[in-house]
Write a protein that holds these residues in place. Structure first.
Motif, PDB file in Angstrom:
ATOM      1  N   ALA A  10      16.984  40.938 -28.523  1.00  0.00           N
ATOM      2  CA  ALA A  10      15.836  40.927 -29.445  1.00  0.00           C
ATOM      3  C   ALA A  10      14.648  41.675 -28.862  1.00  0.00           C
ATOM      4  O   ALA A  10      13.832  42.239 -29.586  1.00  0.00           O
ATOM      5  N   GLN A  11      14.524  41.673 -27.537  1.00  0.00           N
ATOM      6  CA  GLN A  11      13.378  42.324 -26.893  1.00  0.00           C
ATOM      7  C   GLN A  11      13.710  43.734 -26.390  1.00  0.00           C
ATOM      8  O   GLN A  11      12.917  44.351 -25.701  1.00  0.00           O
TER       9      GLN A  11
ATOM     10  N   LEU B 124       7.823  32.791 -19.666  1.00  0.00           N
ATOM     11  CA  LEU B 124       8.716  33.776 -19.064  1.00  0.00           C
ATOM     12  C   LEU B 124       9.704  34.373 -20.064  1.00  0.00           C
ATOM     13  O   LEU B 124      10.079  35.537 -19.959  1.00  0.00           O
ATOM     14  N   ASP B 125      10.143  33.566 -20.998  1.00  0.00           N
ATOM     15  CA  ASP B 125      11.086  34.069 -22.004  1.00  0.00           C
ATOM     16  C   ASP B 125      11.013  33.134 -23.210  1.00  0.00           C
ATOM     17  O   ASP B 125      10.838  31.919 -23.048  1.00  0.00           O
TER      18      ASP B 125
ATOM     19  N   VAL C 219      16.083  32.594 -38.411  1.00  0.00           N
ATOM     20  CA  VAL C 219      15.105  31.537 -38.716  1.00  0.00           C
ATOM     21  C   VAL C 219      13.737  31.809 -38.088  1.00  0.00           C
ATOM     22  O   VAL C 219      12.937  30.889 -37.918  1.00  0.00           O
TER      23      VAL C 219
ATOM     24  N   HIS D 236       9.728  30.590 -39.367  1.00  0.00           N
ATOM     25  CA  HIS D 236       9.924  29.330 -40.094  1.00  0.00           C
ATOM     26  C   HIS D 236       9.194  28.182 -39.384  1.00  0.00           C
ATOM     27  O   HIS D 236       9.393  27.021 -39.699  1.00  0.00           O
TER      28      HIS D 236
ATOM     29  N   GLN E 244       6.687  27.647 -33.092  1.00  0.00           N
ATOM     30  CA  GLN E 244       5.505  26.816 -32.861  1.00  0.00           C
ATOM     31  C   GLN E 244       5.906  25.394 -32.459  1.00  0.00           C
ATOM     32  O   GLN E 244       5.295  24.775 -31.587  1.00  0.00           O
TER      33      GLN E 244
ATOM     34  N   ASP F 228       4.267  36.569 -19.295  1.00  0.00           N
ATOM     35  CA  ASP F 228       4.948  37.672 -18.635  1.00  0.00           C
ATOM     36  C   ASP F 228       5.346  38.727 -19.683  1.00  0.00           C
ATOM     37  O   ASP F 228       6.302  38.538 -20.435  1.00  0.00           O
TER      38      ASP F 228
ATOM     39  N   PRO G 192       4.145  39.886 -22.771  1.00  0.00           N
ATOM     40  CA  PRO G 192       4.400  39.407 -24.137  1.00  0.00           C
ATOM     41  C   PRO G 192       4.810  40.530 -25.081  1.00  0.00           C
ATOM     42  O   PRO G 192       4.282  41.634 -24.988  1.00  0.00           O
TER      43      PRO G 192
ATOM     44  N   PHE H 288       2.006  35.735 -32.534  1.00  0.00           N
ATOM     45  CA  PHE H 288       2.267  34.297 -32.563  1.00  0.00           C
ATOM     46  C   PHE H 288       1.118  33.534 -31.870  1.00  0.00           C
ATOM     47  O   PHE H 288       0.583  32.568 -32.412  1.00  0.00           O
TER      48      PHE H 288
HETATM   49  C1  LIG Z   1       7.084  36.350 -22.484  1.00  0.00           C
HETATM   50  C2  LIG Z   1       8.069  36.550 -23.617  1.00  0.00           C
HETATM   51  O1  LIG Z   1       8.922  35.747 -23.780  1.00  0.00           O
HETATM   52  S1  LIG Z   1       7.931  37.875 -24.635  1.00  0.00           S
HETATM   53  C3  LIG Z   1       9.264  37.751 -25.771  1.00  0.00           C
HETATM   54  C4  LIG Z   1       8.990  36.957 -27.012  1.00  0.00           C
HETATM   55  N1  LIG Z   1      10.179  36.953 -27.830  1.00  0.00           N
HETATM   56  C5  LIG Z   1      10.492  37.903 -28.736  1.00  0.00           C
HETATM   57  O2  LIG Z   1       9.748  38.826 -29.007  1.00  0.00           O
HETATM   58  C6  LIG Z   1      11.857  37.775 -29.354  1.00  0.00           C
HETATM   59  C7  LIG Z   1      11.832  37.969 -30.842  1.00  0.00           C
HETATM   60  N2  LIG Z   1      10.891  37.047 -31.508  1.00  0.00           N
HETATM   61  C8  LIG Z   1      11.110  35.737 -31.591  1.00  0.00           C
HETATM   62  O3  LIG Z   1      12.067  35.209 -31.060  1.00  0.00           O
HETATM   63  C9  LIG Z   1      10.122  34.916 -32.403  1.00  0.00           C
HETATM   64  O4  LIG Z   1       9.536  35.725 -33.376  1.00  0.00           O
HETATM   65  C10 LIG Z   1       9.009  34.274 -31.561  1.00  0.00           C
HETATM   66  C11 LIG Z   1       9.624  33.424 -30.459  1.00  0.00           C
HETATM   67  C12 LIG Z   1       8.078  35.334 -30.937  1.00  0.00           C
HETATM   68  C13 LIG Z   1       8.149  33.384 -32.481  1.00  0.00           C
HETATM   69  O5  LIG Z   1       8.982  32.400 -33.076  1.00  0.00           O
HETATM   70  P1  LIG Z   1       8.913  32.081 -34.648  1.00  0.00           P
HETATM   71  O6  LIG Z   1       9.758  30.897 -34.924  1.00  0.00           O
HETATM   72  O7  LIG Z   1       9.207  33.324 -35.398  1.00  0.00           O
HETATM   73  O8  LIG Z   1       7.348  31.707 -34.802  1.00  0.00           O
HETATM   74  P2  LIG Z   1       6.670  30.767 -35.900  1.00  0.00           P
HETATM   75  O9  LIG Z   1       7.457  30.758 -37.156  1.00  0.00           O
HETATM   76  O10 LIG Z   1       6.343  29.452 -35.278  1.00  0.00           O
HETATM   77  O11 LIG Z   1       5.298  31.561 -36.101  1.00  0.00           O
HETATM   78  C14 LIG Z   1       5.298  32.695 -36.915  1.00  0.00           C
HETATM   79  C15 LIG Z   1       4.239  33.650 -36.427  1.00  0.00           C
HETATM   80  O12 LIG Z   1       4.686  34.335 -35.239  1.00  0.00           O
HETATM   81  C16 LIG Z   1       4.380  35.748 -35.361  1.00  0.00           C
HETATM   82  N3  LIG Z   1       5.611  36.489 -35.682  1.00  0.00           N
HETATM   83  C17 LIG Z   1       6.871  36.011 -35.661  1.00  0.00           C
HETATM   84  N4  LIG Z   1       7.752  36.979 -36.008  1.00  0.00           N
HETATM   85  C18 LIG Z   1       7.017  38.091 -36.260  1.00  0.00           C
HETATM   86  C19 LIG Z   1       7.341  39.414 -36.679  1.00  0.00           C
HETATM   87  N5  LIG Z   1       8.593  39.794 -36.942  1.00  0.00           N
HETATM   88  N6  LIG Z   1       6.341  40.290 -36.816  1.00  0.00           N
HETATM   89  C20 LIG Z   1       5.071  39.957 -36.590  1.00  0.00           C
HETATM   90  N7  LIG Z   1       4.689  38.703 -36.195  1.00  0.00           N
HETATM   91  C21 LIG Z   1       5.661  37.778 -36.044  1.00  0.00           C
HETATM   92  C22 LIG Z   1       3.442  35.820 -36.549  1.00  0.00           C
HETATM   93  O13 LIG Z   1       2.132  35.517 -36.121  1.00  0.00           O
HETATM   94  C23 LIG Z   1       3.973  34.709 -37.429  1.00  0.00           C
HETATM   95  O14 LIG Z   1       3.057  34.280 -38.398  1.00  0.00           O
HETATM   96  P3  LIG Z   1       3.159  34.961 -39.894  1.00  0.00           P
HETATM   97  O15 LIG Z   1       4.579  34.802 -40.334  1.00  0.00           O
HETATM   98  O16 LIG Z   1       2.188  34.165 -40.705  1.00  0.00           O
HETATM   99  O17 LIG Z   1       2.773  36.392 -39.722  1.00  0.00           O
END
Ligand SMILES: CC(=O)SCCNC(=O)CCNC(=O)[C@H](O)C(C)(C)COP(=O)(O)OP(=O)(O)OC[C@H]1O[C@@H](n2cnc3c(N)ncnc32)[C@H](O)[C@@H]1OP(=O)(O)O
Length: 333
Positions: free
Chosen positions: A57-58, A122-123, A130, A133, A137, A157, A159, A166
């Motif tokens: 995903a990243q 970290l991850d 999903v 959804h 959070q 780390d 982001p 988020f």
């Molecule tokens: C240090 C690190 O770990 S960096 C790596 C972070 N992980 C990733 O990038 C992997 C891919 N992304 C994900 O797994 C998820 O989107 C996460 C973990 C970042 C957030 O989890 P979610 O369950 O989607 O978050 P949740 O539903 O609680 O909150 C949604 C908010 O997150 C942000 N968000 C989530 N997905 C997206 C997206 N595709 N585009 C833009 N913003 C997003 C937005 O602010 C969103 O609010 P909105 O829908 O009103 O715009």
């Protein structure tokens, strides 16, 4: 994410906290208990698969989360299960959040170095089907309560853009304090004394399920004494550093090719973020020690021998020039 074994029985609670021992939580009364070693293998499979999915995903070249990396670090992983999948069969996993305390050198808003040991994100991964959804959070909120930290006290780390959005949306974290390492911290980071690791990270003996774990008060941990500016290297080890080594071809092939034209999509850079959230392809990199070792092992080229013989002063002078490079530039090559 589904698995060929019964995830629902393996992880009885909606959120399971696993430490470096990756011990399977106690099972619900009445469920049959397979051999302990099989259960641990299942836990390891879940962690490995989640790590792979997160890396994909990243767009990372290799997972930064795996069972073996968990076992060799004092990190904690929060795993979220899909409780709605329970009646259908073996259950499913929605995602995970990995955190850990790290010693970092961070700059404050006056650009002074501070040695701190914050909880680091970290991850973090929620399954594509999903995302958005509210599961991220839910997991994050649970972790904050469990570790007893406020969002602005965290270091992140590298982001991803999604994670930055988020954090902004749910925790109002927007203005960052510029850093020269890969970690991002937000305004307010220095406003409060950092609290110590919560028991989920300190007492890493047992994997514990969410419900049955009242969190006792933790004693305060002293921060290390502030060091003289000159002693501090303005970088800190990111969990993602090893990825740079993993993709590294041998010297001298590791030199980054010069670009004739700027890249079509330069990595996002903003003055408030420094260079931390750059999640584009990682640049080729040789850690200093690695480079020195390979140079020691490498017999000098005949031409180099000749040059050394005719110019005895050249080598140390060159060494001096090299070692005076700022660390951040040095680490790029
Ligand atoms: C240090 C690190 O770990 S960096 C790596 C972070 N992980 C990733 O990038 C992997 C891919 N992304 C994900 O797994 C998820 O989107 C996460 C973990 C970042 C957030 O989890 P979610 O369950 O989607 O978050 P949740 O539903 O609680 O909150 C949604 C908010 O997150 C942000 N968000 C989530 N997905 C997206 C997206 N595709 N585009 C833009 N913003 C997003 C937005 O602010 C969103 O609010 P909105 O829908 O009103 O715009």
């Amino acid at each position: 994410m589904e698995f060929p074994f019964d995830v629902d029985a393996l992880l009885p609670e909606r959120i399971t906290v696993l430490d470096q021992h990756l011990r399977p939580p106690a099972r619900r009364p009445g469920t049959t208990t397979p051999a302990r070693v099989d259960l641990q293998q299942q836990i390891m499979t879940i962690v490995d698969e989640l790590g792979k999915a997160s890396a994909k995903a990243q767009h990372l070249p290799a997972p930064i989360t795996s069972a073996s990396r968990m076992q060799s670090n004092r990190h904690v992983i929060y795993v979220l299960k899909d409780t709605s999948a329970r009646p259908a069969g073996k259950g499913a996993i929605i995602g995970f959040l990995k955190v850990g305390y790290k010693k970092l050198f961070v700059l404050d808003d006056r650009e002074a170095h501070n040695e701190v040991e914050p909880l680091c994100i970290l991850d973090f991964y929620i399954h594509e089907s999903v995302q958005r959804h509210g599961h991220g959070q839910e997991l994050f909120h649970y972790m904050l309560q469990k570790e007893r930290v406020e969002p602005h006290q965290l270091a992140i780390d590298r982001p991803s853009p999604k994670l930055l959005k988020f954090l902004n949306k749910h925790y109002n974290l927007e203005t960052t304090v510029p850093q020269v390492n890969n970690f991002v911290i937000f305004e307010g980071f220095f406003a409060h004394q950092h609290r110590p690791p919560a028991p989920s990270l300190r007492a890493t003996r047992h994997s514990r399920a969410a419900a049955a774990d009242p969190t006792p008060a933790a004693p305060a941990r002293k921060l290390p004494p502030k060091r003289a500016e000159g002693d501090i290297k303005p970088y800190s080890s990111s969990d993602r550093e090893f990825l740079k080594v993993a993709v590294e071809p041998p010297w001298p092939l590791n030199r980054a090719p010069r670009r004739a034209t700027p890249p079509a999509h330069p990595p996002p850079r903003s003055s408030s973020l420094g260079n931390s959230p750059d999640r584009g392809p990682l640049r080729p990199f040789v850690p200093e020690q690695e480079l020195l070792r390979s140079l020691r092992l490498c017999p000098p080229h005949p031409t180099a021998r000749l040059l050394l013989a005719t110019d005895p002063g050249g080598s140390p002078a060159q060494r001096r020039r090299t070692s005076s490079l700022p660390r951040s530039d040095e680490s790029r090559y």
